[in-house]
Design an enzyme around this catalytic site. Structure first.
Site, short mmCIF file in Angstrom:
data_model
loop_
_atom_site.label_atom_id
_atom_site.label_comp_id
_atom_site.label_asym_id
_atom_site.label_seq_id
_atom_site.Cartn_x
_atom_site.Cartn_y
_atom_site.Cartn_z
CG ASP A 12 -1.78 1.22 1.36
OD1 ASP A 12 -2.50 1.52 0.39
OD2 ASP A 12 -1.74 1.92 2.39
CB SER A 13 0.20 4.81 -0.52
OG SER A 13 -0.91 4.90 0.36
CB CYS A 75 -3.15 0.31 -2.38
SG CYS A 75 -3.11 2.06 -2.81
CD GLU A 154 0.32 6.43 6.11
OE1 GLU A 154 1.44 6.30 6.62
OE2 GLU A 154 -0.28 5.49 5.54
CB CYS A 186 -9.36 4.80 0.56
SG CYS A 186 -7.72 5.17 1.22
CG HIS A 188 -4.88 4.97 4.45
ND1 HIS A 188 -4.36 4.60 3.23
CD2 HIS A 188 -3.81 5.32 5.22
CE1 HIS A 188 -3.03 4.73 3.25
NE2 HIS A 188 -2.69 5.16 4.45
N1 DGL Z 1 -4.78 3.21 0.92
C1 DGL Z 1 -4.86 3.66 -0.41
C2 DGL Z 1 -6.10 3.30 -1.14
O1 DGL Z 1 -6.67 2.27 -0.86
C3 DGL Z 1 -4.07 4.85 -0.85
C4 DGL Z 1 -4.35 6.15 -0.22
C5 DGL Z 1 -3.38 7.20 -0.67
O2 DGL Z 1 -2.18 6.99 -0.55
O3 DGL Z 1 -3.84 8.26 -1.15
O4 DGL Z 1 -6.53 3.97 -2.03
#
Ligand code: DGL
Length: 273
Positions: A12-13, A75, A154, A186, A188
């Site tokens: 993931d990011s 992600c 984060e 997302c 997150h």
């Molecule tokens: N967790 C990510 C997603 O599912 C990326 C969020 C990001 O880095 O902008 O889209």
């Protein structure tokens, strides 16, 4: 050649993919995992598709160099930008990707109005357009990119005034439109489900796709005959392109486990040192 005891590569990011990892741990704790969080580049959401594709390629190479038997793109943004490309470029390994869970939302909504929270890149991608076209006929979708929310998560701010304000900005207009379902597009966002539920109330269903993604990963391992047969709780190796202590401090909160986090550096946009 990866074997049954090889790890599953997850990326993931940042720490968002830990919501998927958590579901994978609940379902198959015996599977070893390598988790890569690209915290040196987070957030991905506002970046160009090309750049996200390059990062995803570099991370996939890294995970394959570490003997991954399956890659979980935990992600939505990286899936939107790179999943098709990754499947072509690394055709010898299987990928599990993410797409906003519009299908289950469309199947169960009663008001016919559904909110979708995801990043700008996810909404721009062809994957989202195709999901909407295939599954959302007759359903009205209300989208929001929740600017700043990934950064809050984060930082571990799962319940702060700022985090709440971002979510209220996104959700209040949707509630006025009478949505009865919110799709978390997302990885997150599942970490702020308690806050989302406080805002939307108990009559709105919140969909976190992580358990379905974990099940799909398990199915793929079984079909390929590479499911780990060893009993017990396997090891997770964590890597970050950001600051290891920051990721390490969040793991007990986000995953309910501790772990050592190793540092990696990017050589260029698509190669890790
Ligand atoms: N967790 C990510 C997603 O599912 C990326 C969020 C990001 O880095 O902008 O889209």
């Amino acid at each position: 050649m990866p074997s049954k005891t090889s790890p599953i590569g997850v990326f993931d990011s940042g720490v968002g993919g830990v919501s998927v990892l958590r579901a994978m741990r609940a379902l198959m704790p015996e599977e070893p995992v390598i988790y890569f969080g690209d915290q040196g580049h987070v957030p991905y959401g506002p970046r160009s598709m090309e750049q996200i594709q390059n990062f995803s390629e570099g991370i996939t190479k890294f995970l394959l160099d570490h003997d991954s038997k399956l890659i979980v793109v935990a992600c939505n943004t990286a899936s939107a930008a790179a999943l098709t490309f990754l499947r072509q470029r690394f055709s010898f390994v299987s990928f599990v990707g993410m797409e906003p869970a519009v299908k289950p939302a469309a199947e169960t909504t009663i008001t016919g109005r559904v909110g979708v929270l995801a990043t700008p890149a996810t909404f721009q991608g062809a994957l989202y357009a195709s999901v909407v076209e295939r599954f959302a006929a007759g359903v009205e979708l209300f989208q929001h990119t929740c600017p700043g929310l990934v950064t809050q998560i984060e930082k571990g701010e799962l319940d702060s005034v700022t985090t709440r304000a971002i979510l209220e900005d996104a959700l209040h207009p949707m509630l006025e439109k009478n949505i009865d379902t919110v799709v978390l597009g997302c990885t997150h966002y599942p970490f702020v489900i308690p806050l989302i539920e406080q805002i939307v109330g108990k009559n709105v269903r919140v969909i976190d796709p992580a358990p379905a993604v974990a099940k799909q990963a398990k199915r793929l391992l079984e079909t390929a005959g590479i499911k780990n047969q060893t009993w017990g709780r396997a090891h997770i190796r964590f890597f970050t392109s950001g600051t290891p202590p920051e990721m390490k401090s969040l793991l007990p909160v986000l995953l309910g486990e501790t772990g050592e986090v190793e540092s990696v550096a990017w050589k260029n946009d698509c190669e890790i040192e």
